[in-house]
Design a protein around this motif. Structure first.
Motif, short mmCIF file in Angstrom:
data_model
loop_
_atom_site.label_atom_id
_atom_site.label_comp_id
_atom_site.label_asym_id
_atom_site.label_seq_id
_atom_site.Cartn_x
_atom_site.Cartn_y
_atom_site.Cartn_z
N GLY A 35 17.89 15.03 -1.55
CA GLY A 35 16.98 15.70 -2.46
C GLY A 35 15.61 15.07 -2.54
N LEU A 36 15.20 14.38 -1.46
CA LEU A 36 13.92 13.69 -1.42
C LEU A 36 13.07 14.29 -0.30
N ALA A 37 11.79 13.93 -0.28
CA ALA A 37 10.89 14.47 0.73
C ALA A 37 9.92 13.39 1.19
N LEU A 38 9.46 13.52 2.40
CA LEU A 38 8.48 12.60 2.98
C LEU A 38 7.08 13.04 2.55
N SER A 39 6.31 12.10 1.99
CA SER A 39 4.99 12.42 1.47
C SER A 39 3.86 12.07 2.43
N HIS A 40 4.03 11.02 3.25
CA HIS A 40 2.93 10.61 4.13
C HIS A 40 3.47 9.78 5.28
N VAL A 41 2.75 9.84 6.41
CA VAL A 41 3.11 9.12 7.64
C VAL A 41 1.86 8.50 8.23
N ASP A 42 1.97 7.24 8.67
CA ASP A 42 0.90 6.57 9.40
C ASP A 42 1.42 6.16 10.77
N TYR A 43 0.61 6.38 11.81
CA TYR A 43 0.89 5.86 13.14
C TYR A 43 -0.15 4.78 13.44
N VAL A 44 0.32 3.60 13.82
CA VAL A 44 -0.58 2.47 14.03
C VAL A 44 -0.20 1.76 15.32
N GLY A 45 -1.19 1.43 16.13
CA GLY A 45 -0.94 0.67 17.35
C GLY A 45 -0.72 -0.80 17.05
N ASP A 46 -0.54 -1.59 18.11
CA ASP A 46 -0.29 -3.02 17.95
C ASP A 46 -1.60 -3.77 17.73
N ASP A 47 -2.22 -3.49 16.61
CA ASP A 47 -3.51 -4.06 16.26
C ASP A 47 -3.38 -4.68 14.88
N ARG A 48 -3.49 -6.01 14.79
CA ARG A 48 -3.19 -6.69 13.53
C ARG A 48 -4.03 -6.21 12.35
N PRO A 49 -5.35 -6.10 12.47
CA PRO A 49 -6.12 -5.63 11.31
C PRO A 49 -5.69 -4.25 10.83
N ARG A 50 -5.41 -3.33 11.75
CA ARG A 50 -5.02 -1.98 11.35
C ARG A 50 -3.62 -1.98 10.72
N ILE A 51 -2.70 -2.76 11.28
CA ILE A 51 -1.36 -2.84 10.70
C ILE A 51 -1.45 -3.43 9.29
N THR A 52 -2.23 -4.51 9.16
CA THR A 52 -2.36 -5.15 7.85
C THR A 52 -2.93 -4.18 6.83
N GLU A 53 -3.94 -3.41 7.21
CA GLU A 53 -4.55 -2.47 6.28
C GLU A 53 -3.57 -1.36 5.91
N ALA A 54 -2.80 -0.86 6.88
CA ALA A 54 -1.80 0.18 6.59
C ALA A 54 -0.75 -0.35 5.62
N LEU A 55 -0.32 -1.60 5.83
CA LEU A 55 0.68 -2.19 4.94
C LEU A 55 0.10 -2.49 3.57
N ARG A 56 -1.16 -2.89 3.51
CA ARG A 56 -1.80 -3.15 2.22
C ARG A 56 -1.81 -1.86 1.39
N ARG A 57 -2.14 -0.76 2.03
CA ARG A 57 -2.12 0.53 1.32
C ARG A 57 -0.71 0.88 0.85
N ALA A 58 0.25 0.62 1.73
CA ALA A 58 1.64 0.95 1.39
C ALA A 58 2.13 0.14 0.20
N PHE A 59 1.84 -1.16 0.20
CA PHE A 59 2.28 -2.00 -0.91
C PHE A 59 1.60 -1.60 -2.22
N ALA A 60 0.36 -1.15 -2.14
CA ALA A 60 -0.39 -0.79 -3.35
C ALA A 60 -0.04 0.60 -3.86
N SER A 61 0.63 1.42 -3.04
CA SER A 61 0.83 2.83 -3.37
C SER A 61 1.84 3.07 -4.48
N GLY A 62 2.76 2.12 -4.68
CA GLY A 62 3.85 2.36 -5.61
C GLY A 62 4.95 3.22 -5.02
N ASP A 63 4.87 3.54 -3.72
CA ASP A 63 5.85 4.37 -3.04
C ASP A 63 6.92 3.52 -2.38
#
Length: 273
Positions: A35-63
């Motif tokens: 009974g749940l749904a997917l709200s957002h998806v990120d695709y990120v290459g093996d690039d540390r700054p981009r991965i870190t930023e994607a994870l920073r957003r994820a941790f801050a999202s409350g999701d």
């Protein structure tokens, strides 16, 4: 509280087309079963700054966010390091994770009929897969015992890290759902109702779509055009979606308005999500 679920897919091999992502479809399926749904998806290459930023957003999202890929111990695996950086905590050996990795190495040596050599360089390197951000909890891996991990984020959210291999990631994601997310199962059943329209133009339909959304808060109106459908040819699928209790009156109003326009209509569809 309504919880949103997200997904991060990490790896150059996905962005280059060397491998095709299978995780998104499976996560949608696993969520829908509960009974749940997917709200957002990120695709990120093996690039540390981009991965870190994607994870920073994820941790801050409350999701609740699932991250697949990059948790190994080779030079192109950056996810563990980026998670620690995003959280601004150190990477530390996780005793339970390292015990499971040693157990796996012992199993492998026994299967190969050779003695287990814990100090051998490659075995020492494998223990890096059990070095997690401070405060992480493990996710069991039924395929080969080498665990993933979860880290808490803001406002009750968390990011759950699994390998990129579907055979490992999917049962680990399902374990997280069953062990850590049951409080959100089937809390607000969702429904989608739509109709196929022939010869319609989105620009003409837009005022009606805005009217329905304004009159029915919590309901979203969608328009999905197609130019070469194998059965319906050029058409627009127009519909409403939202909480199951809110959709029927919005749908009835939309359908009556469409009938009044004289547009040619095709099949109607109802999906409980």
């Amino acid at each position: 509280m309504t919880m949103h679920f997200g997904l991060i897919i990490i790896g150059d091999e996905i962005l280059s087309g060397k491998r095709q992502d299978k995780h998104m479809a499976k996560v949608i399926e696993l969520l829908a079963q509960r009974g749940l749904a997917l709200s957002h998806v990120d695709y990120v290459g093996d690039d540390r700054p981009r991965i870190t930023e994607a994870l920073r957003r994820a941790f801050a999202s409350g999701d609740q966010v699932f991250s697949c890929g990059g948790i190994g111990a080779t030079p192109d695996d950056h996810t563990r390091q980026c998670a620690a950086q995003a959280l601004q905590v150190p990477l530390l050996p996780h005793p339970q994770a390292q015990a499971l990795i040693r157990e796996r190495m012992q199993d492998t040596a026994r299967e190969q009929g050779v003695p287990f050599e814990p100090e051998r360089a490659d075995n020492v390197q494998r223990l890096q897969m059990g070095v997690f951000p401070q405060g992480a909890s493990i996710i069991p891996n039924p395929y080969n015992k080498i665990p993933g991990f979860s880290c808490a984020g803001a406002n009750g959210g968390a990011v759950h890290f699994a390998p990129g291999f579907p055979v490992m990631a999917w049962p680990m994601i399902e374990w997280v759902l069953e062990q850590r997310c049951t409080q959100w199962f089937h809390r607000q059943p969702q429904r989608e109702q739509s109709v196929v329209l022939y010869g319609a133009m989105e620009s003409v339909l837009t005022p009606l779509m805005l009217q329905i959304e304004a009159r029915h808060p919590g309901v979203r109106v969608f328009s999905l055009p197609s130019v070469d459908h194998p059965v319906h040819g050029a058409h627009i699928e127009l519909g409403v979606k939202g909480a199951a209790v809110l959709v029927p009156p919005a749908w009835n109003e939309l359908l009556q308005a469409l009938i009044a326009t004289g547009l040619r209509m095709g099949p109607q569809t109802t999906r409980d999500l």
